[in-house]
Write a protein that holds these residues in place. Structure first.
Motif, PDB file in Angstrom:
ATOM      1  N   THR A  60     -12.935   8.788   3.467  1.00  0.00           N
ATOM      2  CA  THR A  60     -13.206   8.031   2.237  1.00  0.00           C
ATOM      3  C   THR A  60     -12.132   7.006   1.924  1.00  0.00           C
ATOM      4  OG1 THR A  60     -12.095   9.712   0.891  1.00  0.00           O
ATOM      5  CG2 THR A  60     -14.477   9.946   1.214  1.00  0.00           C
ATOM      6  N   HIS A  61     -10.918   7.197   2.456  1.00  0.00           N
ATOM      7  CA  HIS A  61      -9.785   6.362   2.050  1.00  0.00           C
ATOM      8  C   HIS A  61      -9.049   5.795   3.273  1.00  0.00           C
ATOM      9  CE1 HIS A  61     -10.518   8.136  -1.856  1.00  0.00           C
ATOM     10  NE2 HIS A  61      -9.586   7.355  -2.391  1.00  0.00           N
ATOM     11  N   ARG A  62      -9.591   4.712   3.794  1.00  0.00           N
ATOM     12  CA  ARG A  62      -8.845   3.967   4.801  1.00  0.00           C
ATOM     13  C   ARG A  62      -7.751   3.175   4.099  1.00  0.00           C
ATOM     14  NH1 ARG A  62     -11.875  -0.784   7.053  1.00  0.00           N
ATOM     15  NH2 ARG A  62     -10.279  -2.065   6.021  1.00  0.00           N
ATOM     16  N   VAL A  63      -6.601   3.050   4.737  1.00  0.00           N
ATOM     17  CA  VAL A  63      -5.516   2.299   4.109  1.00  0.00           C
ATOM     18  C   VAL A  63      -4.972   1.269   5.086  1.00  0.00           C
ATOM     19  CG1 VAL A  63      -3.795   4.049   4.753  1.00  0.00           C
ATOM     20  CG2 VAL A  63      -3.288   2.448   2.912  1.00  0.00           C
ATOM     21  N   ASP A  64      -4.783   0.065   4.579  1.00  0.00           N
ATOM     22  CA  ASP A  64      -4.157  -1.010   5.332  1.00  0.00           C
ATOM     23  C   ASP A  64      -2.788  -1.271   4.707  1.00  0.00           C
ATOM     24  OD1 ASP A  64      -6.552  -1.222   6.721  1.00  0.00           O
ATOM     25  OD2 ASP A  64      -7.312  -2.831   5.446  1.00  0.00           O
ATOM     26  N   VAL A  65      -1.790  -1.495   5.533  1.00  0.00           N
ATOM     27  CA  VAL A  65      -0.430  -1.647   5.037  1.00  0.00           C
ATOM     28  C   VAL A  65       0.038  -3.088   5.245  1.00  0.00           C
ATOM     29  CG1 VAL A  65       1.933  -0.779   5.157  1.00  0.00           C
ATOM     30  CG2 VAL A  65       0.015   0.764   5.618  1.00  0.00           C
ATOM     31  N   HIS A  66       0.472  -3.732   4.154  1.00  0.00           N
ATOM     32  CA  HIS A  66       0.971  -5.093   4.247  1.00  0.00           C
ATOM     33  C   HIS A  66       2.327  -5.140   4.942  1.00  0.00           C
ATOM     34  CE1 HIS A  66      -1.781  -5.633   0.709  1.00  0.00           C
ATOM     35  NE2 HIS A  66      -2.042  -6.756   1.350  1.00  0.00           N
ATOM     36  N   SER A  67       2.510  -6.110   5.800  1.00  0.00           N
ATOM     37  CA  SER A  67       3.839  -6.376   6.344  1.00  0.00           C
ATOM     38  C   SER A  67       4.685  -7.061   5.282  1.00  0.00           C
ATOM     39  CB  SER A  67       3.742  -7.287   7.574  1.00  0.00           C
ATOM     40  OG  SER A  67       3.011  -6.675   8.600  1.00  0.00           O
ATOM     41  N   PRO A  68       5.969  -6.713   5.171  1.00  0.00           N
ATOM     42  CA  PRO A  68       6.833  -7.423   4.223  1.00  0.00           C
ATOM     43  C   PRO A  68       7.038  -8.874   4.653  1.00  0.00           C
ATOM     44  CG  PRO A  68       8.138  -5.974   5.624  1.00  0.00           C
ATOM     45  CD  PRO A  68       6.704  -5.689   5.933  1.00  0.00           C
ATOM     46  N   THR A  69       7.330  -9.723   3.693  1.00  0.00           N
ATOM     47  CA  THR A  69       7.560 -11.134   3.999  1.00  0.00           C
ATOM     48  C   THR A  69       8.724 -11.301   4.952  1.00  0.00           C
ATOM     49  OG1 THR A  69       6.727 -11.713   1.799  1.00  0.00           O
ATOM     50  CG2 THR A  69       7.988 -13.396   2.977  1.00  0.00           C
ATOM     51  N   VAL A  70       9.767 -10.519   4.741  1.00  0.00           N
ATOM     52  CA  VAL A  70      10.963 -10.562   5.577  1.00  0.00           C
ATOM     53  C   VAL A  70      11.316  -9.136   5.976  1.00  0.00           C
ATOM     54  CG1 VAL A  70      13.394 -11.207   5.711  1.00  0.00           C
ATOM     55  CG2 VAL A  70      11.804 -12.631   4.392  1.00  0.00           C
TER      56      VAL A  70
END
Length: 371
Positions: free
Chosen positions: A346-356
């Motif tokens: 039910t809960h797929r998660v995508d993780v943002h890359s940090p800007t730096v």
């Protein structure tokens, strides 16, 4: 330690003691405090001992993993100045009697007033090379009828394990040491706040920043467990199940979350069986999918522990852990926090890359069945 000796240009432990006494003599300080790397004390130990205004005073400390190992000797053998067990030792050690006691010797930590410190320097108190430095000091004081005091009035702290085991791996045998360094609080169900994403909860400040720092540092020795293209991860990650840290980290995660699952997710009865545990490395492009679970696998819940403070620029304020099916993003998580949510079904998660820079996080998945 050898590192300290090299830094200050002295070779022997006896010389190290004298060197710091000379530095003290050249200062305007009123108290000389000696402590070594085996010591873990409470924040009030030094102020409380200073308030006693004794020439030389030490707190009672003992090792958790050895029944009678402590930082004091109650008695010596008269000629060789070796340790001699006495009834006073057991009574003081176990706090059967409490107070401030004259003892034969203290080590690991002690406080000395200025007058006595200058006398120790004049007497070359540490110079008996055939004796350990503190034993040499205590023999010098004994010969000059200067008392050595120890207080067991409070729990001042403890002596750490003397082994070379990393602190992160002391969870089982040295639980108190582990918790004092890495655990800020035991979370309750109400500590897991609603993030605005359905059934996604965040508990703030459960672990100390040192946990993440030491865990990231430990990755330097985990090169053989690093997978640039893992079979069921899109992002490069370290397979913790194959490392010496697996058992400790699984037990810690379950200790902090396992007892709360039925309260946070009514209708689920967790088995507390590990499915996967990894440390992921996130950098470069915009999103990485935390595709941890094989298709159709029923996991009751997953846990994310951020290990470093990667979202540090103004552009990062909207970045974090994206749940596309719930159409929301959890932002503002920090090292020491725990993110808790249901399984991939039910809960797929995508993780943002940090800007730096690079984001490291520990992710663990556990089986469960619906009650």
């Amino acid at each position: 330690s050898s590192g300290i000796n090299a830094e200050y240009g002295v070779d022997e432990e006896h010389d190290v003691r004298h060197h710091f006494l000379r530095l003290f003599a050249e200062s305007e300080a009123e108290r000389f405090v000696y402590l070594d790397t085996t010591v873990h004390i409470t924040s009030h130990t030094i102020p409380d001992l200073l308030s006693l205004e004794l020439p030389l005073i030490a707190p009672l400390l003992r090792r958790q993993d050895v029944t009678a190992w402590s930082n004091f000797w109650a008695s010596f053998t008269p000629v060789t100045w070796n340790y001699l067990r006495s009834s006073d030792y057991a009574n003081i050690l176990t706090r059967t009697i409490r107070g401030v006691f004259p003892v034969s010797c203290v080590r690991n930590i002690y406080l000395i007033n200025r007058s006595l410190a200058l006398s120790l320097l004049e007497w070359e108190a540490y110079d008996r090379a055939h004796l350990q430095p503190e034993i040499s000091m205590c023999k010098t004081l004994y010969e000059r009828s200067v008392p050595v005091f120890l207080s067991n009035e409070q729990d001042w702290g403890r002596l750490k394990n003397s082994s070379e085991i990393p602190d992160l791996l002391l969870w089982r045998n040295r639980t108190q040491d582990w918790e004092s360094k890495y655990l800020a609080k035991i979370p309750r169900a109400e500590d897991f706040a609603d993030t605005g994403c359905s059934n996604v909860f965040l508990a703030k400040g459960v672990l100390t920043p040192e946990f993440g720092q030491d865990m990231v540092h430990a990755l330097l020795e985990m090169g053989e467990y690093y997978e640039s293209e893992p079979s069921h991860h899109i992002r490069p990650s370290y397979d913790i199940t194959k490392t010496p840290y697996n058992q400790t980290l699984v037990e810690v995660v379950l200790h902090l979350t396992g007892h709360l699952i039925s309260d946070i997710f009514p209708g689920f009865t967790p088995k507390h069986q590990l499915y996967d545990i990894r440390i992921s490395k996130v950098e470069g492009d915009k999103l990485t999918r935390k595709n941890q679970l094989k298709k159709g696998h029923s996991a009751a819940y997953q846990v994310i522990l951020p290990l470093n403070d990667a979202y540090t620029t103004p552009e990062d304020e909207t970045l974090g852990y994206r749940f596309p099916r719930q159409n929301c993003t959890v932002t503002g998580s920090e090292p020491g926090d725990i993110l808790l949510y249901p399984g991939m079904v039910t809960h797929r998660v995508d993780v943002h890359s940090p800007t730096v820079g690079v984001l490291y996080y520990l992710g663990a998945s556990f089986d469960s069945k619906q009650a």
